[in-house]
Design a protein around this motif. Structure first.
Motif, PDB file in Angstrom:
ATOM      1  N   ASP A  46       0.831  -1.211   0.000  1.00 32.12           N
ATOM      2  CA  ASP A  46       0.000   0.000   0.000  1.00 32.12           C
ATOM      3  C   ASP A  46       0.862   1.256   0.000  1.00 32.12           C
ATOM      4  N   ILE A  72      -5.593   4.387   0.598  1.00 33.27           N
ATOM      5  CA  ILE A  72      -5.366   3.000   0.188  1.00 33.27           C
ATOM      6  C   ILE A  72      -5.518   2.060   1.383  1.00 33.27           C
ATOM      7  N   TRP A  73      -6.191   0.956   1.135  1.00 33.72           N
ATOM      8  CA  TRP A  73      -6.336  -0.090   2.151  1.00 33.72           C
ATOM      9  C   TRP A  73      -6.341  -1.438   1.454  1.00 33.72           C
ATOM     10  N   GLN A  75      -4.589  -2.629  -1.001  1.00 32.79           N
ATOM     11  CA  GLN A  75      -4.519  -2.457  -2.448  1.00 32.79           C
ATOM     12  C   GLN A  75      -5.849  -1.999  -3.073  1.00 32.79           C
TER      13      GLN A  75
END
Length: 209
Positions: A46, A72-73, A75
């Motif tokens: 990430d 982002i988490w 991907q």
């Protein structure tokens, strides 16, 4: 009330962005924060995805670093903010989608005219972390204030792991992503956010694990 000019705010954001881009990723290696429900590898990937996107933003148009939010988490990438043309919109989304490690893109990037965007920034600068501006015609509640309330309330709530969530408020619409440990936690998080003063709508990309 402390008032911060847009120029100073933008400069501070740019400094933060530069810090991310300058991070010695190769030297750090995969690390895992103990409270997050992400593996060390997820956090590592990430971080590299985000630094790559921000790096491309800085090369193509530095205003993207100010006007576009990248969260982002695992991907999954959530894009929020406002740009002043469809050309810039397609430009931003093209940059984001270049990275084939990304599993999902949640596209909430708005196209607005330059005057609207400028008025939005001025309102945020003027009202800062105050909930109610003196002139409510432009914006009833500051997004900065809403975001700070989300952070404080989720952090204080028992049974909620706030580190597993990412959120942005744009024009009083809250976009949130992450993982909930249960349906009960998910309901609790959404209920808390919806009750915050000024929130018009909540767009959730939260998964239950």
């Amino acid at each position: 009330m402390i008032r911060i000019s847009r120029g100073w705010r933008d400069a501070m954001k740019a400094v933060s962005v530069c810090a991310v881009l300058a991070m010695p990723l190769a030297a750090c290696g995969p690390l895992q924060m103990p409270l997050e429900d992400r593996t060390g590898n997820d956090q590592w990937v990430d971080t590299k995805i985000k630094s790559g996107i921000l790096g491309e933003f800085s090369k193509v148009d530095h205003t993207y670093l100010i006007d576009v939010n990248v969260d982002i988490w695992k991907q999954q990438v959530m894009i929020t903010g406002m740009v002043d043309s469809k050309g810039k919109y397609f430009d931003v989304m093209s940059i984001v989608k270049q990275d084939d490690r990304i599993k999902t893109v949640y596209d909430h990037l708005e196209v607005a005219d330059a005057e609207t965007i400028d008025a939005y920034h001025k309102a945020e600068d003027e009202y800062g972390k105050n909930a109610v501006p003196t002139d409510s015609a432009t914006q009833s509640v500051s997004d900065t204030w809403i975001e700070s309330q989300i952070k404080a309330l989720l952090l204080a709530e028992k049974g909620v792991s706030s580190v597993n969530y990412r959120w942005q408020s744009v024009s009083n619409i809250v976009y949130i992503m992450g993982d909930a440990q249960s349906g009960e936690e998910l309901d609790k998080v959404l209920s808390i956010v919806r009750r915050i003063k000024g929130v018009k709508r909540v767009v959730s990309h939260i998964a239950t694990i």
